[in-house]
Design an enzyme around this catalytic site. Structure first.
Site, mmCIF file in Angstrom:
data_model
loop_
_atom_site.group_PDB
_atom_site.id
_atom_site.type_symbol
_atom_site.label_atom_id
_atom_site.label_comp_id
_atom_site.label_asym_id
_atom_site.label_seq_id
_atom_site.Cartn_x
_atom_site.Cartn_y
_atom_site.Cartn_z
ATOM 1 N N ARG A 176 40.003 61.506 16.675
ATOM 2 C CA ARG A 176 41.226 60.870 17.155
ATOM 3 C C ARG A 176 41.813 59.962 16.076
ATOM 4 O O ARG A 176 41.129 59.095 15.541
ATOM 5 C CB ARG A 176 40.946 60.061 18.425
ATOM 6 N N LYS A 189 52.209 51.391 33.307
ATOM 7 C CA LYS A 189 53.071 52.567 33.143
ATOM 8 C C LYS A 189 54.502 52.155 33.517
ATOM 9 O O LYS A 189 55.145 51.442 32.771
ATOM 10 C CB LYS A 189 52.561 53.721 34.006
ATOM 11 N N THR A 216 34.715 38.867 33.828
ATOM 12 C CA THR A 216 35.698 39.058 32.763
ATOM 13 C C THR A 216 36.829 38.055 32.944
ATOM 14 O O THR A 216 37.158 37.678 34.069
ATOM 15 C CB THR A 216 36.240 40.501 32.771
ATOM 16 N N THR A 217 37.401 37.637 31.840
ATOM 17 C CA THR A 217 38.521 36.705 31.902
ATOM 18 C C THR A 217 39.715 37.385 32.565
ATOM 19 O O THR A 217 40.035 38.532 32.265
ATOM 20 C CB THR A 217 38.896 36.244 30.486
#
Length: 390
Positions: free
Chosen positions: A19, A240, A269-270
């Site tokens: 990629r 999106k 998680t923050t």
């Protein structure tokens, strides 16, 4: 031990699976355009379906909020990271989808993975029925649990029913599918799947990632467009058509309260900053009253498809706003992508295995309502010329 990785990277390159990331800085004042290595380019593969990431009201909402509240949240949701904007947004999302509760996550991938893995792990002996074309985030959320599962052929109602019929009415079951599938642009038979879920007493989890903002009277997705309210869980994203960042899941209050208290990717998680949440709230206002944007989007899609037909370019004529242009061959699709960029200043991402089966490589073209017909015609002409050169 680390010496194995250069060999693995070379293997990816030999197999055509390596990629490459193309740096491009999107330009708020020039929709659909960006800079790359000092050059001005057009971007025809963005997920910013309605162009709202560049909308001046959304940009201003984020700037004003950052000035007032700072650029970060300062902690996880349970440690000073739940702003008033988080609370307001979750309430609005739940109401939008007609559900009891909503949870905002850092991304759509995390929303799917954390909700599914936590939910499935909590229900003893649950069996999951997953569409073969489901997004990797759904697949990984299911696999994480080690539960019993049936992967049914894409949109195949007969095979889904055969699998459901193997289990008694009281056996816990969950059907996981999407409303709009991004690689093919096709939509799922939502009503029929809900009918089967009702008949066999199964829960349902639908990913509306590519339909939120683009379908339904207020942009709530394909379920809203169909007037279908039987889904147990509805997932969506802001990254999106809403034009900001983050993902969410809506559903029953007690289940999402449990997920809120147990999902590691939610707890540890923050949280997203308040400025992002305030921008999302402003964008949600525009989405919910943005029927003209949705009509403009589909009008441009119709024009694009007509231009592609006229140019003899092979594409999948699906019923969504996503237009997959078929360019079979891993090397060929990369060469065409490179030619478009170098000769025409047009960027489209080559899509190959494992995102799509080998031999079905493609571009996934998106065209926002802010594009002109002249721009679309120019893009198709450049695409035709680049394809003919390979």
């Amino acid at each position: 031990m680390l010496g194995i990785f250069p060999k693995k990277v070379e293997e990816l390159k030999r197999n055509g699976l390596y990629r490459s990331f193309l740096p491009c800085s999107h330009l708020a004042a020039d929709h659909g355009c960006a800079t790359h290595e000092g050059e001005h380019i057009q971007v025809w593969c963005s997920n910013d379906y309605l162009g709202l990431s560049l909308h001046p009201e959304v940009v201003r909402a984020q700037i004003d909020s950052a000035v007032e509240h700072g650029t970060g949240s300062g902690g996880s949701r349970n440690i000073a990271g739940t702003s008033e904007a988080h609370v307001e947004l979750e309430a609005r999302l739940a109401a939008w989808h007609g559900k009891e509760r909503a949870l905002v996550f850092s991304s759509g991938y995390v929303a799917n993975f954390e909700t599914l893995s936590t939910l499935i792990s909590a229900v003893p002996d649950i069996v999951v029925f997953s569409d073969a074309s489901n997004h990797r985030s759904l697949i990984e959320g299911i696999l994480r649990t080690g539960c019993r599962k049936h992967v049914f052929p894409h949109n195949d109602l007969e095979e889904l029913e055969k699998a459901l019929s193997l289990y008694g009415e009281d056996h816990p079951k969950l059907i996981v599918f999407e409303s709009v599938y991004s690689m093919g642009g096709d939509v799922s038979p939502v009503r029929e799947i809900c009918d089967l879920a009702e008949r066999y007493n199964a829960l349902t989890f639908i990913d509306e990632t590519h339909a939120v903002g683009t379908r339904g009277p207020t942009g709530a997705g394909l379920c809203e467009e169909l007037g279908e309210h039987r889904l147990t869980f509805v997932q969506g994203v802001f990254s999106k058509a809403v034009g900001t960042v983050g993902g969410y899941v809506t559903g029953p209050d007690s289940v999402l309260d449990y997920v809120r208290s147990h999902a590691p990717g939610f707890i540890f998680t923050t949280s997203l900053p308040q400025s992002s949440m305030d921008a999302t709230l402003k964008s949600l206002d525009l989405v919910q009253r943005g029927d003209a944007l949705r009509r403009g989007l589909m009008e441009n899609v119709r024009h694009l498809k007509g231009a592609l037909r006229g140019a003899g370019v092979d594409f999948i004529d699906a019923e969504s706003h996503l237009v997959p242009v078929l360019v079979p061959g891993a090397e060929r699709v990369r060469h065409v992508s490179r030619r478009l960029l170098e000769e025409h200043g047009i960027y489209v991402t080559p899509i190959n295995f494992p995102s799509v089966p080998r031999g079905t490589e493609r571009f996934r073209i998106t065209v926002s309502p802010l594009r002109t017909h002249e721009q679309i015609d120019g893009f198709v002409a450049a695409l035709r010329k680049s394809l003919a050169s390979e």
